[in-house]
Design an enzyme around this catalytic site. Structure first.
Site, PDB file in Angstrom:
ATOM      1  N   ASP A  65       0.880  -1.158   0.000  1.00 29.25           N
ATOM      2  CA  ASP A  65       0.000   0.000   0.000  1.00 29.25           C
ATOM      3  C   ASP A  65       0.916   1.205   0.000  1.00 29.25           C
ATOM      4  O   ASP A  65       1.909   1.239   0.740  1.00 29.25           O
ATOM      5  CB  ASP A  65      -0.953   0.039   1.193  1.00 29.25           C
ATOM      6  CG  ASP A  65      -2.056   1.070   0.970  1.00 29.25           C
ATOM      7  OD1 ASP A  65      -2.676   1.043  -0.110  1.00 29.25           O
ATOM      8  OD2 ASP A  65      -2.283   1.905   1.858  1.00 29.25           O
ATOM      9  N   HIS A 172      10.446   4.707  -3.371  1.00 20.87           N
ATOM     10  CA  HIS A 172       9.911   4.181  -2.117  1.00 20.87           C
ATOM     11  C   HIS A 172       9.561   2.697  -2.247  1.00 20.87           C
ATOM     12  O   HIS A 172       9.811   1.912  -1.339  1.00 20.87           O
ATOM     13  CB  HIS A 172       8.684   4.984  -1.699  1.00 20.87           C
ATOM     14  CG  HIS A 172       7.600   5.040  -2.738  1.00 20.87           C
ATOM     15  ND1 HIS A 172       7.816   5.452  -4.037  1.00 20.87           N
ATOM     16  CD2 HIS A 172       6.284   4.731  -2.684  1.00 20.87           C
ATOM     17  CE1 HIS A 172       6.695   5.394  -4.723  1.00 20.87           C
ATOM     18  NE2 HIS A 172       5.740   4.959  -3.921  1.00 20.87           N
TER      19      HIS A 172
END
Length: 193
Positions: A65, A172
């Protein structure tokens, strides 16, 4: 080393495939519908990974997520990143909300949380961030999501302009998948080779 990566997002699947293969993982990709009801990226990643438990056996199940957190918007859109606007025009809404914010206050960061449900149902999680700024207008044609308006620290082009080879070595998602792969290699795969 085989894992299952759960996502309904084709762009995330493509990135995960490009990142995981050089890390030594053969990945099976699986789309599982899951309501993102968590209050954090980690909670949502766990929900997604656990949603696939009934359909996958004997291999670790990973889910991601991720989203963007804008400091001038008190960390929003955050976990609501993919559904920030009602009509799917997330970048347009973000730029409108940031229209009067000066450059010095346009700081933001992407967050990626990875959850992995092990065959014994133990859950492991890792997270990583990628710092940068929000541009005044979209730039670049690659990437997806907020990439066209995110200028990573230390770069002169948006995440969408970096190209997938570079982006998938510094983002990320790369950092989080690298952390999780290292954790799995040290723990699970060292015992199940």
């Amino acid at each position: 080393m085989e894992i299952v990566f759960v996502s309904e997002n084709e762009n995330k699947i493509a990135e995960a495939r490009e990142i995981l293969l050089p890390l030594g993982f053969q990945s099976i990709f699986c789309g599982v519908t899951c309501r993102e009801t968590g209050l954090t990226f980690t909670e949502n990643a766990v929900l997604k990974a656990q949603a696939a438990v009934g359909s996958v056996k004997d291999v670790p199940i990973m889910a991601d997520d991720s989203g963007i957190c804008v400091d001038a918007l008190n960390g929003m859109p955050g976990v609501l990143s993919s559904r920030w606007s009602q009509d799917g025009r997330n970048i347009d809404l973000l730029l409108w909300q940031m229209r009067d914010v000066p450059d010095v206050h346009r700081t933001a960061h992407f967050v990626c949380s990875i959850a992995c449900v092990m065959p014994n149902t133990e859950v492991r999680t890792v997270s990583s961030v990628w710092h940068g700024r929000i541009l005044h207008a979209p730039d670049g044609t690659g990437g997806f999501g907020y990439d066209p308006v995110f200028l990573p620290d230390g770069y002169s082009v948006s995440a969408a302009g970096l190209g997938s080879d570079l982006k998938n070595r510094i983002s990320h998602r790369y950092k989080a998948l690298r952390l999780m792969s290292s954790l799995l290699k040290r723990t699970y795969f060292s015992c199940h080779a």
